[in-house]
Write an enzyme that holds these catalytic residues in place. Structure first.
Site, PDB file in Angstrom:
ATOM      1  CG  HIS A 113      -1.682  -1.382   1.234  1.00  0.00           C
ATOM      2  ND1 HIS A 113      -2.581  -1.814   0.286  1.00  0.00           N
ATOM      3  CD2 HIS A 113      -1.533  -2.399   2.114  1.00  0.00           C
ATOM      4  CE1 HIS A 113      -2.971  -3.041   0.598  1.00  0.00           C
ATOM      5  NE2 HIS A 113      -2.340  -3.424   1.695  1.00  0.00           N
ATOM      6  CD  GLU A 150      -1.780  -3.958   5.062  1.00  0.00           C
ATOM      7  OE1 GLU A 150      -1.217  -4.961   4.580  1.00  0.00           O
ATOM      8  OE2 GLU A 150      -2.969  -3.667   4.833  1.00  0.00           O
ATOM      9  CG  HIS A 205       1.020  -6.978   2.420  1.00  0.00           C
ATOM     10  ND1 HIS A 205       0.402  -5.856   1.933  1.00  0.00           N
ATOM     11  CD2 HIS A 205       1.746  -7.475   1.393  1.00  0.00           C
ATOM     12  CE1 HIS A 205       0.729  -5.681   0.672  1.00  0.00           C
ATOM     13  NE2 HIS A 205       1.557  -6.655   0.314  1.00  0.00           N
ATOM     14  CD  GLU A 287      -1.198 -10.411   4.604  1.00  0.00           C
ATOM     15  OE1 GLU A 287      -1.209  -9.589   5.556  1.00  0.00           O
ATOM     16  OE2 GLU A 287      -1.711 -10.192   3.508  1.00  0.00           O
TER      17      GLU A 287
END
Length: 323
Positions: A113, A150, A205, A287
């Site tokens: 992101h 995030e 992430h 993750e």
């Protein structure tokens, strides 16, 4: 990243590959040890209720981050991680590599992101080709319930990883460093690693799953051959990279593999992520935990734990590249 979209491929059976058997044999005891440590400091989280909506807490209440980017993005489930914008920008490159065991190796770190994505919803919602189909350019990402995003988390871990890997002699590039308004899109993130002829690419992430869902997992590319995507040449090397990262992550952070995907292995295979489908070099997603679970969030917002996460991921990369 929340998982309300396509299902997951089950982890391959241990006997299907000797390397995987050995890796998982090493991972499972470490995972159990990691879980013991994890439970001792934070508990299992099974007594938590349902997750609430992200709060719009001011930036002053959030964990500190070296990254720029202010404001709280619109939180919501994300089913894809990388992102690109229509604005082309050069990836952030490291200083000249020092001498060390990774001298001559190129590592691309992909911080998921962008802190500015929430200001550019039209741009990040445009569709891009990921080989198997078309998908949104990017998403805003998720956040903890008190507003730590995030995008802030991924940049912080990426900066820490860059420092660690440069000390090992690697040339390190970031796909973005809050140095562009939004993105890049998922297809462009893949191309950055490809153009760099990277020896390893890792996309960072944090998940946005339900309360009580805890732990980390590493997402591996499945065998895809459709349109512009052909992951078949990198499936094996990416799996090895992912296995090594999972093993070191358990040992260094004390966190357990995910209790909600991956069957306890910490490994998940997906065929619907453009950042993996379009890669021509070894690449995985990590993750690091679930931002929407309060116990995982307490770890993710801790600078000391983020340093451990950076060390765990970097250690796996070093192990993979030195083989």
């Amino acid at each position: 990243m929340s998982y309300t979209g396509p299902g997951f491929d089950p982890p391959p059976p241990p006997q299907s590959r000797r390397r995987l058997t050995v890796a998982l044999a090493a991972l499972v005891p470490g995972a159990l040890l990691g879980w013991a440590v994890y439970a001792a400091v934070g508990g299992s989280g099974d007594d938590e209720g349902a997750a609430g909506a992200p709060s719009s807490a001011p930036a002053s209440s959030r964990a500190p981050s070296p990254s720029s980017g202010s404001g709280s993005p619109s939180a919501g489930p994300e089913d894809e991680k990388p992102g690109a914008s229509a604005t082309a920008a050069s990836p952030s490159a490291s200083a000249p590599a020092a001498s060390g065991p990774l001298k001559g190796k190129v590592v691309v770190i992909d911080p998921g992101h962008n802190p500015g994505n929430f200001r550019h919803t039209t741009e990040i919602n445009r569709q891009v080709d990921i080989g198997t189909n078309r998908k949104e350019c990017d998403t805003t990402g998720t956040s903890t319930n008190d507003g730590y995003t995030e995008a802030e988390f991924t940049l912080d871990v990426a900066h820490r990883m860059r420092t660690l890997l440069e000390k090992q002699g690697a040339t390190v590039r970031l796909t973005q460093d809050a140095d562009r308004p939004f993105g890049p899109c998922v297809d462009e993130r893949a191309r950055i690693g490809n153009r760099a002829k990277a020896d390893a690419v890792v996309s960072i992430h944090a998940d946005g799953s339900g309360t009580g869902n805890r732990g980390f997992h590493v997402i591996l590319p499945g065998a895809v051959n459709a349109g512009a995507a052909d992951t078949r040449p990198i499936v094996g090397s990416s799996r090895e990279l992912g296995e090594r990262i999972a093993g070191t992550f358990v040992r260094v952070t004390g966190s357990a593999p995910s209790n909600y995907v991956g069957g306890g292995t910490g490994l998940v295979t997906r065929e619907d992520l453009g950042g993996l489908n379009l890669s021509t070099v070894p690449k995985v997603f990590v993750e690091c935990g679930n931002m929407r679970d309060s116990k995982d969030a307490a770890l993710l917002t801790s600078g000391a734990w983020r340093q451990k996460a950076a060390q765990g991921i970097s250690g796996g990369i070093v192990s993979f590249l030195r083989e």
